[in-house]
Design an enzyme around this catalytic site. Structure first.
Site, PDB file in Angstrom:
ATOM      1  N   HIS A  46      39.418 -17.744   1.208  1.00 53.13           N
ATOM      2  CA  HIS A  46      38.640 -19.013   1.944  1.00 53.13           C
ATOM      3  C   HIS A  46      37.481 -18.988   0.861  1.00 53.13           C
ATOM      4  O   HIS A  46      37.197 -20.480   0.634  1.00 53.13           O
ATOM      5  CB  HIS A  46      38.422 -18.820   3.358  1.00 53.13           C
ATOM      6  CG  HIS A  46      39.716 -18.915   4.349  1.00 53.13           C
ATOM      7  ND1 HIS A  46      40.595 -19.812   4.044  1.00 53.13           N
ATOM      8  CD2 HIS A  46      39.899 -17.952   5.348  1.00 53.13           C
ATOM      9  CE1 HIS A  46      41.527 -19.223   5.040  1.00 53.13           C
ATOM     10  NE2 HIS A  46      41.139 -18.725   5.692  1.00 53.13           N
ATOM     11  N   SER A  66      43.857 -29.214  13.155  1.00 51.74           N
ATOM     12  CA  SER A  66      43.818 -29.333  14.361  1.00 51.74           C
ATOM     13  C   SER A  66      44.767 -27.927  14.691  1.00 51.74           C
ATOM     14  O   SER A  66      44.417 -27.273  15.888  1.00 51.74           O
ATOM     15  CB  SER A  66      44.241 -30.520  15.088  1.00 51.74           C
ATOM     16  OG  SER A  66      45.706 -30.990  14.628  1.00 51.74           O
ATOM     17  N   ASN A 117      45.069 -25.288  12.949  1.00 47.12           N
ATOM     18  CA  ASN A 117      44.213 -24.105  12.541  1.00 47.12           C
ATOM     19  C   ASN A 117      43.400 -23.393  13.480  1.00 47.12           C
ATOM     20  O   ASN A 117      42.890 -22.121  13.379  1.00 47.12           O
ATOM     21  CB  ASN A 117      43.187 -24.350  11.388  1.00 47.12           C
ATOM     22  CG  ASN A 117      43.938 -24.688   9.591  1.00 47.12           C
ATOM     23  OD1 ASN A 117      43.436 -25.575   9.023  1.00 47.12           O
ATOM     24  ND2 ASN A 117      45.177 -24.296   9.901  1.00 47.12           N
TER      25      ASN A 117
END
Length: 220
Positions: free
Chosen positions: A7, A36, A38
């Site tokens: 990330h 939504s 995740n």
């Protein structure tokens, strides 16, 4: 490596994508930062992702503002923590009148939920007598979506070898050109972006009519 390492590298790819889009004179760039779905990930990972989004905005905001970029969030704000929501709203407020690259950040976004919210809004207006159900058309629906006022995307780039939209801009992508790349998002580079744009330029854009070559991006 832990997923958070990927990330962090992905944030660097965001910076490269924004700079490449700016240099290519693209008008709109939409980045799918957090879906939504995740929220199903481990709590620590979700917290780290939200922290990264907030940190990226704080670090880059003044630079991008000076470059005349505009930031806008799409997705549901309810449920987001005050830090990340505050950063996103600060970016929107500061850059609202900028006229350069329009960077749309999808956070807590899901296309099905977006479409359902738009349909519910139209239903409430019909019940209130402000519109007739017979008046509802595609333009009305588009005007109630999170992306109201933003052109539909000409090109959608999907990395990581996945070949699906994953609940992203499903209404808006009806005539989008799709390019699927095998590289992982943290590997995404200016060269990768240029390759995707070159592939787009080779496509024929018909919209149900006579074929036209897609020589340049006009939407997002």
């Amino acid at each position: 490596m832990k997923r958070i390492f990927g990330h962090r590298k992905g944030v660097e790819a965001v910076r490269r994508a924004v700079e490449a889009a700016r240099d290519a004179k693209i008008k709109h760039l939409t980045l799918f930062a957090f879906s939504s779905e995740n929220w199903k990930r481990p709590k620590d990972e979700v917290s780290d992702i939200m922290e990264l989004i907030a940190i990226f905005i704080h670090r880059e905001l003044q630079t991008y503002h000076q470059q005349n970029m505009r930031f806008q969030m799409i997705g549901e704000r309810e449920g987001l923590g005050p830090k990340v929501l505050g950063a996103l709203e600060a970016a929107e407020n500061l850059t609202r009148d900028n006229t350069g690259l329009h960077v749309v950040v999808a956070v807590n976004y899901g296309s099905r939920t977006e479409i359902a919210r738009a349909a519910a809004a139209l239903a409430r207006e019909a019940v209130a007598g402000r519109i007739s159900p017979d008046e509802i058309d595609e333009a009305m629906m588009s005007g109630r979506l999170d992306t109201a006022g933003i052109p539909d995307p000409d090109l959608i780039i999907r990395t990581s070898g996945e070949q699906r939209l994953s609940n992203f801009l499903m209404w808006q992508s009806a005539y989008s050109e799709l390019v699927f790349l095998s590289c992982l998002w943290p590997e995404f580079s200016r060269e990768t972006f240029d390759e995707a744009l070159a592939e787009y330029a080779r496509r024929s854009r018909r919209f149900g009519g006579v074929a036209e070559t897609a020589a340049a991006l006009t939407g997002s």
